[in-house]
Design a protein around this motif. Sequence first.
Motif, PDB file in Angstrom:
ATOM      1  N   ASP A 134       0.852  -1.190   0.000  1.00 11.26           N
ATOM      2  CA  ASP A 134       0.000   0.000   0.000  1.00 11.26           C
ATOM      3  C   ASP A 134       0.891   1.244   0.000  1.00 11.26           C
ATOM      4  O   ASP A 134       1.234   1.776   1.049  1.00 11.26           O
ATOM      5  N   VAL A 135       1.277   1.665  -1.187  1.00 14.75           N
ATOM      6  CA  VAL A 135       2.169   2.819  -1.362  1.00 14.75           C
ATOM      7  C   VAL A 135       1.512   3.775  -2.358  1.00 14.75           C
ATOM      8  O   VAL A 135       0.544   3.402  -3.031  1.00 14.75           O
ATOM      9  N   PRO A 136       1.998   5.009  -2.443  1.00 14.71           N
ATOM     10  CA  PRO A 136       1.445   5.906  -3.464  1.00 14.71           C
ATOM     11  C   PRO A 136       1.624   5.325  -4.871  1.00 14.71           C
ATOM     12  O   PRO A 136       2.727   4.922  -5.240  1.00 14.71           O
ATOM     13  N   ILE A 137       0.512   5.268  -5.609  1.00 14.39           N
ATOM     14  CA  ILE A 137       0.542   4.768  -6.987  1.00 14.39           C
ATOM     15  C   ILE A 137      -0.176   5.796  -7.852  1.00 14.39           C
ATOM     16  O   ILE A 137      -1.357   6.071  -7.637  1.00 14.39           O
ATOM     17  N   THR A 138       0.522   6.383  -8.788  1.00 10.10           N
ATOM     18  CA  THR A 138      -0.087   7.396  -9.647  1.00 10.10           C
ATOM     19  C   THR A 138       0.193   7.097 -11.109  1.00 10.10           C
ATOM     20  O   THR A 138       1.191   6.467 -11.451  1.00 10.10           O
ATOM     21  N   GLY A 139      -0.740   7.557 -11.954  1.00 13.96           N
ATOM     22  CA  GLY A 139      -0.626   7.293 -13.382  1.00 13.96           C
ATOM     23  C   GLY A 139      -0.459   8.580 -14.179  1.00 13.96           C
ATOM     24  O   GLY A 139      -1.052   9.607 -13.850  1.00 13.96           O
ATOM     25  N   TYR A 140       0.328   8.506 -15.222  1.00 17.57           N
ATOM     26  CA  TYR A 140       0.605   9.665 -16.065  1.00 17.57           C
ATOM     27  C   TYR A 140       0.553   9.293 -17.546  1.00 17.57           C
ATOM     28  O   TYR A 140       0.747   8.136 -17.908  1.00 17.57           O
ATOM     29  N   LEU A 141       0.313  10.300 -18.332  1.00 16.82           N
ATOM     30  CA  LEU A 141       0.428  10.166 -19.783  1.00 16.82           C
ATOM     31  C   LEU A 141       1.557  11.065 -20.256  1.00 16.82           C
ATOM     32  O   LEU A 141       1.599  12.248 -19.912  1.00 16.82           O
ATOM     33  N   TYR A 142       2.457  10.487 -21.027  1.00 18.00           N
ATOM     34  CA  TYR A 142       3.512  11.282 -21.649  1.00 18.00           C
ATOM     35  C   TYR A 142       3.044  11.628 -23.055  1.00 18.00           C
ATOM     36  O   TYR A 142       2.720  10.731 -23.840  1.00 18.00           O
ATOM     37  N   GLU A 143       2.972  12.922 -23.336  1.00 19.57           N
ATOM     38  CA  GLU A 143       2.541  13.374 -24.658  1.00 19.57           C
ATOM     39  C   GLU A 143       3.771  13.528 -25.554  1.00 19.57           C
ATOM     40  O   GLU A 143       4.528  14.487 -25.396  1.00 19.57           O
ATOM     41  N   VAL A 144       3.931  12.566 -26.466  1.00 18.48           N
ATOM     42  CA  VAL A 144       5.133  12.600 -27.312  1.00 18.48           C
ATOM     43  C   VAL A 144       5.157  13.848 -28.197  1.00 18.48           C
ATOM     44  O   VAL A 144       6.227  14.314 -28.576  1.00 18.48           O
ATOM     45  N   GLU A 145       3.961  14.381 -28.493  1.00 23.28           N
ATOM     46  CA  GLU A 145       3.879  15.544 -29.377  1.00 23.28           C
ATOM     47  C   GLU A 145       4.437  16.802 -28.702  1.00 23.28           C
ATOM     48  O   GLU A 145       5.027  17.658 -29.362  1.00 23.28           O
ATOM     49  N   THR A 146       4.217  16.918 -27.397  1.00 25.54           N
ATOM     50  CA  THR A 146       4.625  18.138 -26.681  1.00 25.54           C
ATOM     51  C   THR A 146       5.789  17.924 -25.724  1.00 25.54           C
ATOM     52  O   THR A 146       6.403  18.888 -25.258  1.00 25.54           O
ATOM     53  N   GLY A 147       6.073  16.651 -25.416  1.00 28.98           N
ATOM     54  CA  GLY A 147       7.114  16.359 -24.434  1.00 28.98           C
ATOM     55  C   GLY A 147       6.638  16.552 -23.009  1.00 28.98           C
ATOM     56  O   GLY A 147       7.421  16.472 -22.073  1.00 28.98           O
TER      57      GLY A 147
END
Length: 128
Positions: free
Chosen positions: A110-123
Amino acid sequence: MSQLLTRLDPARVLGLEEGDAHVIRNAGGRVTDALRSIIISQQLLGTREIIIVHHTDCGMLTFTDEVIRGKIRADLHQNVDHIAFLPFGDLKQSVLDDVKSLKESPLVLDVPITGYLYEVETGKIVKV
Ligand SMILES: [Zn+2]
């Protein structure tokens, strides 16, 4: 399959230095595929935070299990119907699904779990 070339340099995108993080990579950044490594990282390396990063223009958006299974059947004469290749049709949902999957896993601390999207178009990297 040029679509499946890696599009993300985690160290650069997240500003990581050598030794800052245990980076686990796979096609599509799917956690099901990474679970073994995540468990080892938490249990033996002391990792206490998980960040999931998928990216736009991902090759995993371009096929289905049926398509890749058919290709392998045709090219290699092997039946891989038992393998889930974990492609996805909705990028944002794929991140949400993976965050949920880890949070619900009894094998993940039970640890912090976060999700992200990397936008290759903008970096840019955007929290989901
Ligand atoms: Zn990808």
